[in-house]
Every structure is written in C-alpha cells, then in structure tokens.
Write an enzyme that holds these catalytic residues in place. Structure first.
Site, PDB file in Angstrom:
ATOM      1  N   ARG A  83       0.836  -1.202   0.000  1.00  0.00           N
ATOM      2  CA  ARG A  83       0.000   0.000   0.000  1.00  0.00           C
ATOM      3  C   ARG A  83       0.874   1.256   0.000  1.00  0.00           C
ATOM      4  O   ARG A  83       1.850   1.343   0.737  1.00  0.00           O
ATOM      5  CB  ARG A  83      -0.858  -0.018   1.267  1.00  0.00           C
ATOM      6  CG  ARG A  83      -2.100   0.774   1.179  1.00  0.00           C
ATOM      7  CD  ARG A  83      -3.118   0.300   2.186  1.00  0.00           C
ATOM      8  NE  ARG A  83      -2.535  -0.010   3.481  1.00  0.00           N
ATOM      9  CZ  ARG A  83      -3.004   0.476   4.626  1.00  0.00           C
ATOM     10  NH1 ARG A  83      -4.016   1.293   4.638  1.00  0.00           N
ATOM     11  NH2 ARG A  83      -2.465   0.111   5.774  1.00  0.00           N
ATOM     12  N   HIS A 176      -8.779  -7.661   8.943  1.00  0.00           N
ATOM     13  CA  HIS A 176      -7.609  -6.837   9.209  1.00  0.00           C
ATOM     14  C   HIS A 176      -7.959  -5.374   8.981  1.00  0.00           C
ATOM     15  O   HIS A 176      -8.652  -5.035   8.040  1.00  0.00           O
ATOM     16  CB  HIS A 176      -6.503  -7.276   8.252  1.00  0.00           C
ATOM     17  CG  HIS A 176      -5.227  -6.549   8.452  1.00  0.00           C
ATOM     18  ND1 HIS A 176      -4.681  -6.330   9.702  1.00  0.00           N
ATOM     19  CD2 HIS A 176      -4.365  -6.008   7.575  1.00  0.00           C
ATOM     20  CE1 HIS A 176      -3.543  -5.684   9.560  1.00  0.00           C
ATOM     21  NE2 HIS A 176      -3.333  -5.471   8.285  1.00  0.00           N
TER      22      HIS A 176
HETATM   23  P1  A3D Z   1       7.399  -5.099  -1.184  1.00  0.00           P
HETATM   24  O1  A3D Z   1       8.625  -4.660  -0.480  1.00  0.00           O
HETATM   25  O2  A3D Z   1       6.940  -4.329  -2.363  1.00  0.00           O
HETATM   26  O3  A3D Z   1       7.603  -6.620  -1.614  1.00  0.00           O
HETATM   27  C1  A3D Z   1       6.745  -7.282  -2.473  1.00  0.00           C
HETATM   28  C2  A3D Z   1       7.598  -8.172  -3.346  1.00  0.00           C
HETATM   29  O4  A3D Z   1       6.735  -8.966  -4.144  1.00  0.00           O
HETATM   30  C3  A3D Z   1       8.527  -7.397  -4.308  1.00  0.00           C
HETATM   31  O5  A3D Z   1       9.858  -7.812  -4.096  1.00  0.00           O
HETATM   32  C4  A3D Z   1       7.997  -7.772  -5.675  1.00  0.00           C
HETATM   33  O6  A3D Z   1       9.028  -7.888  -6.643  1.00  0.00           O
HETATM   34  C5  A3D Z   1       7.375  -9.125  -5.389  1.00  0.00           C
HETATM   35  N1  A3D Z   1       6.400  -9.551  -6.386  1.00  0.00           N
HETATM   36  C6  A3D Z   1       5.502  -8.811  -7.084  1.00  0.00           C
HETATM   37  N2  A3D Z   1       4.779  -9.596  -7.895  1.00  0.00           N
HETATM   38  C7  A3D Z   1       5.212 -10.861  -7.686  1.00  0.00           C
HETATM   39  C8  A3D Z   1       4.861 -12.116  -8.222  1.00  0.00           C
HETATM   40  N3  A3D Z   1       3.908 -12.215  -9.151  1.00  0.00           N
HETATM   41  N4  A3D Z   1       5.519 -13.212  -7.782  1.00  0.00           N
HETATM   42  C9  A3D Z   1       6.485 -13.098  -6.848  1.00  0.00           C
HETATM   43  N5  A3D Z   1       6.878 -11.936  -6.304  1.00  0.00           N
HETATM   44  C10 A3D Z   1       6.243 -10.845  -6.718  1.00  0.00           C
HETATM   45  O7  A3D Z   1       6.173  -5.184  -0.163  1.00  0.00           O
HETATM   46  P2  A3D Z   1       6.201  -5.597   1.382  1.00  0.00           P
HETATM   47  O8  A3D Z   1       7.131  -6.744   1.579  1.00  0.00           O
HETATM   48  O9  A3D Z   1       6.394  -4.372   2.204  1.00  0.00           O
HETATM   49  O10 A3D Z   1       4.672  -6.056   1.574  1.00  0.00           O
HETATM   50  C11 A3D Z   1       4.201  -7.225   0.954  1.00  0.00           C
HETATM   51  C12 A3D Z   1       2.681  -7.344   1.079  1.00  0.00           C
HETATM   52  O11 A3D Z   1       2.313  -7.464   2.431  1.00  0.00           O
HETATM   53  C13 A3D Z   1       1.872  -6.160   0.535  1.00  0.00           C
HETATM   54  O12 A3D Z   1       0.736  -6.627  -0.150  1.00  0.00           O
HETATM   55  C14 A3D Z   1       1.441  -5.428   1.790  1.00  0.00           C
HETATM   56  O13 A3D Z   1       0.271  -4.665   1.599  1.00  0.00           O
HETATM   57  C15 A3D Z   1       1.219  -6.590   2.715  1.00  0.00           C
HETATM   58  N6  A3D Z   1       1.210  -6.283   4.146  1.00  0.00           N
HETATM   59  C16 A3D Z   1       0.266  -6.901   4.915  1.00  0.00           C
HETATM   60  C17 A3D Z   1       0.206  -6.662   6.271  1.00  0.00           C
HETATM   61  C18 A3D Z   1      -0.827  -7.336   7.111  1.00  0.00           C
HETATM   62  O14 A3D Z   1      -0.878  -7.118   8.284  1.00  0.00           O
HETATM   63  C19 A3D Z   1      -1.764  -8.262   6.491  1.00  0.00           C
HETATM   64  C20 A3D Z   1       1.128  -5.787   6.863  1.00  0.00           C
HETATM   65  C21 A3D Z   1       2.084  -5.182   6.066  1.00  0.00           C
HETATM   66  C22 A3D Z   1       2.127  -5.437   4.697  1.00  0.00           C
END
Ligand code: A3D
Length: 320
Positions: A83, A176
């Site tokens: 996000r 959530h």
């Molecule tokens: P980010 O650092 O952008 O990492 C996401 C990774 O996914 C990147 O390295 C991308 O290259 C990779 N990616 C994109 N598409 C694909 C694919 N098709 N196959 C494999 N890898 C792919 O994000 P983040 O690590 O900060 O967050 C990851 C997710 O967690 C996001 O959707 C956030 O919104 C979510 N999130 C959820 C919570 C909850 O409490 C549920 C909290 C924080 C973040």
C-alpha cells in the site's frame, strides 16, 4: 534429521526481514522466490554472509523459478504490491489477486504439503484467493493479521500502563484493519482484564478507546511515516511466530485469518479468529461467546470480507 525448509514468495521488505528472522531463530533453510531477478539471490547471500557473525546455521538461496520452493514445509506469501500513501488496501485487489493465482499454482505444484501463511493485502481476500488457487486443505492455509494487530494493541497498552509488553495479552477478532474487533474484556495485564484496570484507576475508558482506534489505524500510521511503503518488521515477526508454532507443534493460540465453515455464523470465508496452530495446521478454531456489540462488529467485519472476496472473483474469474 534434515532441516525444515521455509519458502518465501516475495523477497521485498517483509520477505527480506522474514529471511533474516528465520535464520536468527534457526527455523530451517530459507529460499526466497521473487519475479525480480537478482533481489532474492542478493538478499539470501547477504543474510548468509551475516550468519557466521550472528551465529546461526542455515542455507539461504533465492531464485525466480517456482522450482526453488520445492518440498517446502512452510511457505510465507508476501508477493504483490504494498500500500502507498492515500491508497486503500482494497485498491490493491486487482493486482494482487493475479499474483495469488500464480503463487497458488506454484505452491500446488512444488509444495503441496506446506503450511502456507499469506500476508499480501487485502489480507482476508488474498488468503481466500491463495487457498482457492492452490487447492490446499483450508486448515493448511492461513492469513497473518491478528498477531500483528494484537501486537500493536499490546504495545500501546504496555506503554499506557508502563509495564512489560510480555505481561500484556490482547484479543482481536474480525478482518484486518478498519473492521478489526478488539475484545477489551479478554485483553489483560498479567491476567487482569482491561475493564478491571479501568475500575482500578490505571487508565480511563477514553484512553482505551483511543488505543483501540490507534490499533485499527496501525498500518496507516506506519504508511504515513514511511511514505514509500508499509510496515515490515512487525508483520514479519508475527508471521515467524506462526511458522514457529506449526514447525515445532507448539499449539499456540493465535488470532489468524482462518477458514470458517460455520463457526461464528460464517461459512466459506477467511476471517480473523483465535485458533490453535500445531503440526496439523489450524487444529481448532476457538469459538468464544460474543456479546451483542461484539457479534454485530464481527458480522460487519465478515460482510466486508465477503464483499472483498466477491470483488476478487469478478476481477480474477479463474478463482471462481
Ligand atoms: P514489497 O517490499 O513491495 O515486496 C513485495 C515483493 O513482491 C517485491 O519484491 C515484488 O518484486 C514481489 N512480487 C511482485 N509480484 C510478484 C509475483 N507475481 N511473484 C512473486 N513476487 C512478486 O512489499 P512488502 O514486503 O512491504 O509487503 C508485501 C505485502 O504485504 C503487501 O501486499 C502489503 O500490503 C502486505 N502487508 C500486509 C500486512 C498485514 O498485516 C496483512 C502488513 C504489512 C504489509
């Protein structure tokens, strides 16, 4: 005995932190899958090079072929887009539903016996999509949100009471974020319920209401500070605690997004409820008696999740 294998689908902010924590806790060998070539390999090598200093033994590897996750015992899914400021979790739906469809197929092919923890947002819909796409048993696929929401709640309560975070327990139900339902009467300091602490003059109802509101907006608070992404240390720590309970058959009771088949009056959806996590995955859904207000909050939360799931199926008909 061979080490367990932890596969991380998504090697971004949370994925990298998960790899480091899995190493530090010696949960097993770690593989990171990501579509961006070089990043998973680079993070894996960087953490492996830290292992002699930090004092843990594990192999770490990365790759952009789903074959790297082969035979994984635990798969943690963070793939997708996070996000950004001003963006709601629901805006993420369209992109991340497609990512879940691909990840589900990869897991079904290479790690069908794994325990899968989904973190990708919007959480309650994405965990549903992943289960559907993978065809894995519903009790082996869960979403991480409640452990994080309750950790935030615990931290704020500990700050308010000036006591150790270890002595504060918190209880949250529901989806959530905004539709989360914190159960004050089951949140305690050393076993003393929060309503009793209000009576004891430790805090006020107003202060607790403010803490509940801050917890609900906990994700947005971090997004607004970071500006270029969302929280990653605490979400990773929460998922590692869930993986640890599965791998060590600890049977911890934790709030997770679990598949409900009639419990709490909900059928066919993933919603946040307390469950026992052990070697069998979700071994039991803990169904507590809710009062009228809590029931209404939970029903509203489940309705929000249902709306998200319906929107997901429209955007990604392969999940129908
Ligand atoms: P980010 O650092 O952008 O990492 C996401 C990774 O996914 C990147 O390295 C991308 O290259 C990779 N990616 C994109 N598409 C694909 C694919 N098709 N196959 C494999 N890898 C792919 O994000 P983040 O690590 O900060 O967050 C990851 C997710 O967690 C996001 O959707 C956030 O919104 C979510 N999130 C959820 C919570 C909850 O409490 C549920 C909290 C924080 C973040």
């Amino acid at each position: 005995m061979a080490r367990d294998k932890i596969a991380l689908i998504g090697g971004g902010q949370i994925g990298g932190t998960l790899a480091l924590l899995a190493g530090l806790k010696e949960l097993g060998d770690v593989v990171i899958f990501d579509i961006v070539d070089g990043v998973p390999q680079g993070k894996a090598l960087d953490i492996a090079e830290a292992s002699p200093v930090l004092g843990f033994d594990a192999t770490l590897a990365g790759g952009k072929d789903y074959a790297v996750i082969k035979g994984a015992d635990v798969v943690i899914v963070t793939a997708g887009v996070p996000r950004k400021p001003g963006m709601s979790r629901d805006d993420l739906l369209a992109v991340n539903a497609k990512v879940m469809a691909a990840a589900g197929q990869g897991i079904a092919k290479y790690a069908p016996d794994a325990f899968v923890i989904v973190i990708t947002n919007p959480l309650d819909a994405m965990v549903w999509a992943l289960q559907k796409a993978s065809g894995l048993p519903a009790n082996k696929v869960v979403g991480m949100a409640g452990v994080l929401d309750s950790a935030r709640f615990r931290y704020f309560l500990a700050e308010e009471f000036k006591v150790s975070v270890e002595d504060v327990t918190a209880f949250v139900l529901g989806g959530h974020g905004d539709s989360m339902v914190p159960l004050i009467r089951y949140s305690t300091v050393a076993g003393i319920p929060v309503p009793d602490l209000i009576k004891m003059g430790w805090t006020t109802r107003k202060k607790i209401d403010e803490i509940v509101e801050r917890t609900r907006n906990g994700g947005a608070e971090i997004v607004n500070l970071l500006k270029t992404g969302s929280a990653f240390y605490a979400p990773a720590a929460a998922a590692i605690e869930m993986a640890d309970s599965y791998l060590k058959d600890k049977k911890r009771i934790m709030p997770v997004a679990a598949y409900l088949d009639g419990q709490y009056g909900v059928k066919g959806l993933y919603v946040g409820v307390p469950v026992v996590i052990g070697a069998g995955g979700v071994e039991r859904v803990v169904e507590i008696q809710l009062n009228a207000g809590e029931k209404a909050g939970f029903a509203k939360s489940a309705a929000t999740v249902r709306g998200l799931v319906e929107a997901t199926v429209k955007l990604e008909p392969s999940l129908a």
